[in-house]
Design a protein around this motif. Sequence first.
Motif, PDB file in Angstrom:
ATOM      1  N   SER A  96       0.702  -0.985   0.390  1.00 42.67           N
ATOM      2  CA  SER A  96       0.496   0.173  -0.446  1.00 42.67           C
ATOM      3  C   SER A  96       0.515   1.254  -0.494  1.00 42.67           C
ATOM      4  O   SER A  96       0.356   2.222   0.052  1.00 42.67           O
ATOM      5  CB  SER A  96      -1.286  -0.006   0.930  1.00 42.67           C
ATOM      6  OG  SER A  96      -1.795  -1.141   1.060  1.00 42.67           O
TER       7      SER A  96
ATOM      8  N   HIS B  29     -10.364   1.718  -9.000  1.00 45.56           N
ATOM      9  CA  HIS B  29      -8.809   2.441  -8.577  1.00 45.56           C
ATOM     10  C   HIS B  29      -8.606   3.249  -7.881  1.00 45.56           C
ATOM     11  O   HIS B  29      -9.180   4.046  -9.128  1.00 45.56           O
ATOM     12  CB  HIS B  29      -8.101   1.281  -9.536  1.00 45.56           C
ATOM     13  CG  HIS B  29      -7.712   0.338  -9.713  1.00 45.56           C
ATOM     14  ND1 HIS B  29      -6.804  -0.723 -10.435  1.00 45.56           N
ATOM     15  CD2 HIS B  29      -8.292  -1.051  -9.413  1.00 45.56           C
ATOM     16  CE1 HIS B  29      -6.176  -1.524 -10.894  1.00 45.56           C
ATOM     17  NE2 HIS B  29      -7.919  -1.889  -9.905  1.00 45.56           N
ATOM     18  N   ARG B  30      -7.867   3.678  -6.812  1.00 42.14           N
ATOM     19  CA  ARG B  30      -8.373   4.633  -6.174  1.00 42.14           C
ATOM     20  C   ARG B  30      -7.060   5.314  -6.100  1.00 42.14           C
ATOM     21  O   ARG B  30      -5.943   6.307  -6.079  1.00 42.14           O
ATOM     22  CB  ARG B  30      -8.826   4.923  -5.330  1.00 42.14           C
ATOM     23  CG  ARG B  30      -9.815   4.367  -4.861  1.00 42.14           C
ATOM     24  CD  ARG B  30     -10.577   4.005  -3.448  1.00 42.14           C
ATOM     25  NE  ARG B  30     -10.337   4.816  -2.576  1.00 42.14           N
ATOM     26  CZ  ARG B  30     -10.816   4.883  -1.086  1.00 42.14           C
ATOM     27  NH1 ARG B  30     -11.093   3.292  -0.919  1.00 42.14           N
ATOM     28  NH2 ARG B  30     -10.645   6.240  -0.227  1.00 42.14           N
ATOM     29  N   SER B  31      -5.684   4.736  -6.980  1.00 39.91           N
ATOM     30  CA  SER B  31      -4.101   5.413  -6.905  1.00 39.91           C
ATOM     31  C   SER B  31      -3.788   5.112  -7.755  1.00 39.91           C
ATOM     32  O   SER B  31      -4.242   3.924  -9.197  1.00 39.91           O
ATOM     33  CB  SER B  31      -3.889   3.994  -5.143  1.00 39.91           C
ATOM     34  OG  SER B  31      -2.357   4.030  -6.398  1.00 39.91           O
ATOM     35  N   PHE B  50      -3.306   9.358  -4.575  1.00 39.62           N
ATOM     36  CA  PHE B  50      -4.458   7.813  -3.530  1.00 39.62           C
ATOM     37  C   PHE B  50      -5.962   8.833  -3.431  1.00 39.62           C
ATOM     38  O   PHE B  50      -5.367   9.421  -2.638  1.00 39.62           O
ATOM     39  CB  PHE B  50      -4.166   6.988  -2.498  1.00 39.62           C
ATOM     40  CG  PHE B  50      -5.026   6.012  -2.465  1.00 39.62           C
ATOM     41  CD1 PHE B  50      -5.739   6.861  -0.916  1.00 39.62           C
ATOM     42  CD2 PHE B  50      -4.864   5.429  -2.173  1.00 39.62           C
ATOM     43  CE1 PHE B  50      -6.729   5.742  -0.718  1.00 39.62           C
ATOM     44  CE2 PHE B  50      -6.443   3.858  -2.124  1.00 39.62           C
ATOM     45  CZ  PHE B  50      -6.939   4.692  -1.032  1.00 39.62           C
ATOM     46  N   SER B  51      -6.653   8.691  -3.802  1.00 37.91           N
ATOM     47  CA  SER B  51      -7.787  10.155  -2.955  1.00 37.91           C
ATOM     48  C   SER B  51      -7.559  10.791  -3.440  1.00 37.91           C
ATOM     49  O   SER B  51      -8.063  11.410  -2.165  1.00 37.91           O
ATOM     50  CB  SER B  51      -8.237   9.261  -2.167  1.00 37.91           C
ATOM     51  OG  SER B  51      -9.150   7.969  -2.057  1.00 37.91           O
ATOM     52  N   SER B  72     -10.546  10.130  -9.803  1.00 34.23           N
ATOM     53  CA  SER B  72      -8.911   9.485 -10.040  1.00 34.23           C
ATOM     54  C   SER B  72      -8.374   9.241 -10.771  1.00 34.23           C
ATOM     55  O   SER B  72      -7.104   8.303 -11.159  1.00 34.23           O
ATOM     56  CB  SER B  72      -8.984   7.781  -9.674  1.00 34.23           C
ATOM     57  OG  SER B  72     -10.069   7.265  -8.242  1.00 34.23           O
ATOM     58  N   SER B  94      -3.967   1.154  -8.942  1.00 38.33           N
ATOM     59  CA  SER B  94      -4.157   0.417  -8.670  1.00 38.33           C
ATOM     60  C   SER B  94      -5.581   0.432  -7.738  1.00 38.33           C
ATOM     61  O   SER B  94      -5.592   1.632  -7.152  1.00 38.33           O
ATOM     62  CB  SER B  94      -2.731   0.431  -7.389  1.00 38.33           C
ATOM     63  OG  SER B  94      -3.259  -0.561  -6.355  1.00 38.33           O
ATOM     64  N   LEU B  95      -6.040  -0.703  -6.685  1.00 39.97           N
ATOM     65  CA  LEU B  95      -7.090  -0.632  -6.004  1.00 39.97           C
ATOM     66  C   LEU B  95      -6.342  -0.233  -4.997  1.00 39.97           C
ATOM     67  O   LEU B  95      -7.264   1.652  -4.263  1.00 39.97           O
ATOM     68  CB  LEU B  95      -7.782  -2.353  -5.047  1.00 39.97           C
ATOM     69  CG  LEU B  95      -8.580  -2.690  -6.806  1.00 39.97           C
ATOM     70  CD1 LEU B  95      -8.684  -4.165  -5.810  1.00 39.97           C
ATOM     71  CD2 LEU B  95      -9.913  -1.866  -6.280  1.00 39.97           C
ATOM     72  N   GLU B  96      -5.426  -0.075  -3.953  1.00 43.38           N
ATOM     73  CA  GLU B  96      -4.829   0.253  -3.007  1.00 43.38           C
ATOM     74  C   GLU B  96      -3.411   0.919  -3.132  1.00 43.38           C
ATOM     75  O   GLU B  96      -2.956   0.816  -2.304  1.00 43.38           O
ATOM     76  CB  GLU B  96      -5.428   0.014  -1.615  1.00 43.38           C
ATOM     77  CG  GLU B  96      -4.885  -1.316  -1.603  1.00 43.38           C
ATOM     78  CD  GLU B  96      -3.834  -2.931  -1.677  1.00 43.38           C
ATOM     79  OE1 GLU B  96      -3.012  -1.347  -1.793  1.00 43.38           O
ATOM     80  OE2 GLU B  96      -3.741  -3.882  -1.962  1.00 43.38           O
TER      81      GLU B  96
END
Lengths: 112, 111
Positions: A96, B29-31, B50-51, B72, B94-96
């Motif tokens: 992450s 996807h937020r990233s 991210f966000s 995004s 990417s999701l996170e």
Amino acid sequence: QQQVKQSPQSLIVQKGGISIINCAYENTAFDYFPWYQQFPGKGPALLIAIRPDVSEKKEGRFTISFNKSAKQFSLHIMDSQPGDSATYFCAATKESQGNLIFGKGTKLSVKP
Amino acid sequence: KAGVTQTPRYLIKTRGQQVTLSCSPISGHRSVSWYQQTPGQGLQFLFEYFSETQRNKGNFPGRFSGRQFSNSRSEMNVSTLELGDSALYLCASSLEGTEQFFGPGTRLTVL
């Protein structure tokens, strides 16, 4: 401490042979280790990835071996095919974090 | 599901100009992370959003900046272009932030 060292720089393998590419990392905080395949003119494509809780992961002809104590991981391509000829990159990061640290790449050539 | 798209695919600029590159991530996807790829330095991380917030930044000068919108989509900007900025600029979705999927890149040539 942020480096990922990849070897060899280039590799020539006969069709049907095994291709092996090695990577070593320094930062023990890394916990996600992907491999990418890149063809000329294309972006890198995620091939396979491993986390340190397992020592090996296999997907089809591609296997990652992971040695946490040695801080090394490797990609094995079984039954290598001419279509596998591409540049392969290992990478490492902390989950992450969003910042992959890449090795310098290995140009694989599979001869028919 | 559509993949990551980047526009434009090719760009030629002259020294001193500025440039804006665009990236549309995979739906959901937020990233979005940005990378510079050159033959000499390989793939180097620029920054990650991210966000709509810059969460991580690589070791590049302040001439390199970016932003992310509420949908995004992300843009990166390079001001006062130098010859050494010629590179393939890649964005990854990417999701996170962990499992990243790359777009085809924007090839920037600075003359």
